[in-house]
Design a protein around this motif. Structure first.
Motif, mmCIF file in Angstrom:
data_model
loop_
_atom_site.group_PDB
_atom_site.id
_atom_site.type_symbol
_atom_site.label_atom_id
_atom_site.label_comp_id
_atom_site.label_asym_id
_atom_site.label_seq_id
_atom_site.Cartn_x
_atom_site.Cartn_y
_atom_site.Cartn_z
ATOM 1 N N ARG A 268 -12.185 -4.719 -3.252
ATOM 2 C CA ARG A 268 -13.427 -5.490 -3.378
ATOM 3 C C ARG A 268 -14.686 -4.640 -3.444
ATOM 4 N N GLU B 75 -18.575 -5.242 -1.722
ATOM 5 C CA GLU B 75 -18.461 -6.441 -0.875
ATOM 6 C C GLU B 75 -17.789 -6.124 0.449
ATOM 7 N N ALA C 251 -19.207 -6.805 4.234
ATOM 8 C CA ALA C 251 -18.422 -7.548 5.218
ATOM 9 C C ALA C 251 -18.232 -6.730 6.493
ATOM 10 N N ALA C 252 -18.004 -5.422 6.335
ATOM 11 C CA ALA C 252 -17.806 -4.557 7.506
ATOM 12 C C ALA C 252 -19.080 -4.491 8.342
ATOM 13 N N HIS D 10 -21.410 -6.749 8.482
ATOM 14 C CA HIS D 10 -21.588 -8.065 9.087
ATOM 15 C C HIS D 10 -20.729 -8.210 10.340
ATOM 16 N N LEU D 11 -19.468 -7.837 10.216
ATOM 17 C CA LEU D 11 -18.556 -7.955 11.355
ATOM 18 C C LEU D 11 -18.984 -7.044 12.495
ATOM 19 N N GLN E 166 -9.090 -0.186 3.606
ATOM 20 C CA GLN E 166 -8.052 -0.827 2.801
ATOM 21 C C GLN E 166 -8.633 -1.851 1.831
ATOM 22 N N THR E 167 -9.770 -2.455 2.203
ATOM 23 C CA THR E 167 -10.318 -3.526 1.375
ATOM 24 C C THR E 167 -11.221 -2.979 0.273
ATOM 25 N N GLU F 41 -10.740 0.465 9.564
ATOM 26 C CA GLU F 41 -9.472 0.485 8.834
ATOM 27 C C GLU F 41 -9.469 -0.609 7.761
ATOM 28 N N GLY F 42 -9.980 -1.774 8.132
ATOM 29 C CA GLY F 42 -10.058 -2.865 7.172
ATOM 30 C C GLY F 42 -10.934 -2.507 5.987
ATOM 31 N N LEU F 43 -12.053 -1.870 6.274
ATOM 32 C CA LEU F 43 -12.939 -1.437 5.189
ATOM 33 C C LEU F 43 -12.222 -0.466 4.258
ATOM 34 N N GLU G 186 -6.436 -6.851 6.823
ATOM 35 C CA GLU G 186 -6.073 -5.490 6.432
ATOM 36 C C GLU G 186 -6.242 -4.535 7.610
ATOM 37 N N GLY G 187 -7.327 -4.732 8.342
ATOM 38 C CA GLY G 187 -7.565 -3.894 9.512
ATOM 39 C C GLY G 187 -6.471 -4.077 10.556
ATOM 40 N N VAL H 96 -13.856 -12.276 1.979
ATOM 41 C CA VAL H 96 -13.778 -10.807 1.999
ATOM 42 C C VAL H 96 -13.678 -10.306 3.439
ATOM 43 N N ALA H 97 -14.518 -10.883 4.325
ATOM 44 C CA ALA H 97 -14.473 -10.467 5.729
ATOM 45 C C ALA H 97 -13.127 -10.815 6.361
ATOM 46 N N LEU I 235 -15.559 -14.796 15.962
ATOM 47 C CA LEU I 235 -16.983 -14.519 15.767
ATOM 48 C C LEU I 235 -17.425 -14.908 14.363
ATOM 49 N N HIS J 78 0.823 -1.206 0.000
ATOM 50 C CA HIS J 78 0.000 0.000 0.000
ATOM 51 C C HIS J 78 0.859 1.258 0.000
ATOM 52 N N LEU K 236 -10.641 -8.388 5.180
ATOM 53 C CA LEU K 236 -10.881 -7.119 5.867
ATOM 54 C C LEU K 236 -10.257 -7.132 7.261
ATOM 55 N N ILE L 240 -12.202 -2.719 12.131
ATOM 56 C CA ILE L 240 -13.154 -2.942 11.037
ATOM 57 C C ILE L 240 -13.145 -1.751 10.075
ATOM 58 N N LEU M 65 -21.868 -8.698 14.279
ATOM 59 C CA LEU M 65 -21.399 -9.797 15.130
ATOM 60 C C LEU M 65 -20.780 -9.257 16.415
ATOM 61 N N LEU M 66 -20.039 -8.184 16.267
ATOM 62 C CA LEU M 66 -19.392 -7.567 17.433
ATOM 63 C C LEU M 66 -20.436 -7.051 18.425
#
Lengths: 169, 169
Positions: free
Chosen positions: B149, B152, B156-157, B159-160, B144-145, B140-142, A140-141, A133-134, A163, A95, A137, B138, B163-164
């Motif tokens: 993607r 998607e 995924a973000a 969804h996570l 970068q991802t 930060e991951g979003l 990457e996070g 994908v998750a 989870l 990156h 993520l 999450i 769950l959290l």
DNA sequence: CCGGATGTAAAGTGATCGTTCTACTTGCGC
DNA sequence: GCGCAAGTAGAACGATCACTTTACATCCGG
């Protein structure tokens, strides 16, 4: 030391913007003429360093994970954290390279190939093929959050991955 | 257009390494003398652009989220995705700035302040105060991802994050 | 209507960068 | 031991960059 290894170190230490060719030459441990013989432009030096980095990351983070999916998830996040600590305290090198030259399509393609390979291998090893994908993520996070929160980021990544696994059908 | 707004656009378009002062001057819409009057060095132009970026991100992504935590979570991720689409197709601008000049402590402090403010405000709005590291991870991951993607990553973000929240005591 | 603050355009400066070129040395098959 | 491939050191080149300086225009309170 291999030329590409020295280049990788130099880019990590100085960043892609401020690493001069002379700095790279010194890190590679060869003369300027030899450096240009094998890498005819500075851009080629960047590509060589990233190719080397990719192989090293795959070997150290994604190879030989435990067969048990739950153990594989934890080991994956632990290893990614260890990688950050020892190798990438400033974030993902791919990156960084793209950020330093956003118009470079070759660089961007290399980034996508690297991340795709990481995501595929990680999903396979953790039994989360349907949630790749998750999982990407989360990784990457973790990579981005580690420089800010250190070990807490590893714990959070493990928690989220668990989870995600529990939620599987 | 405000000077800082033009600078921000120029850095987004060209990256922090390849944006020359003349490019910045043109984007700011002023003369070189005036540009240097208010920002006495190129480094100050970077800081001004990032300060402006920070205020804009806060206003567009974190302000006025729904009061209901579940709705706030979804809205947060949706807005973060929209921000990527319209403003940051190449990743987080703060991380790009730090990557282009890893030795710059001022820049790194600005990054940490920005992320800390984002994490605090996001955790507060989503009722995830105890899980702020995971929530930051999450987001930060979003960030970068998304370039890899697209939509998607937003799903995924969400969804996570859900769950959290379910996992909360 | 004038004088000073505030702006613009653009040439100039010195440093640095990526890249090439020149000149010298070393290892090795024949 | 000759000749050549392959290495080294480092000067030189042309471009570009951040930044400065010079010279000129415009606004506006008194």
């Amino acid at each position: 030391m291999k030329m590409a290894a020295g280049l990788e170190q130099a880019f990590v230490r100085h960043g892609f913007a401020d690493a001069s060719v002379d700095t790279l030459r010194e890190a590679a441990g060869v003369s300027l003429r030899t450096l240009y013989k094998y890498m005819p432009s500075r851009a080629d030096m960047v590509l060589a360093a990233l190719e080397y980095r990719h192989r090293r990351y795959m070997a150290e983070v994604l190879n030989d994970l435990p067969a048990d999916p739950a153990q594989a998830r934890d080991a994956l996040m632990t290893r990614a954290g260890d990688w950050m600590q020892s190798e990438a305290a400033h974030g993902c090198l791919f990156h960084s390279a793209v950020a330093a030259d956003p118009a470079n399509a070759t660089l961007r393609a290399l980034l996508e190939r690297h991340k795709h390979e990481v995501a595929t291998r990680a999903a396979l090893a953790t039994g989360l093929e349907g949630q790749d994908v998750a999982l990407l993520l989360i990784m990457e996070g973790l990579t981005q959050t580690w420089p800010l929160r250190g070990a807490e980021a590893v714990s959070a990544a493990k928690h989220l991955a668990a989870l995600l696994a529990e939620d599987q059908p």
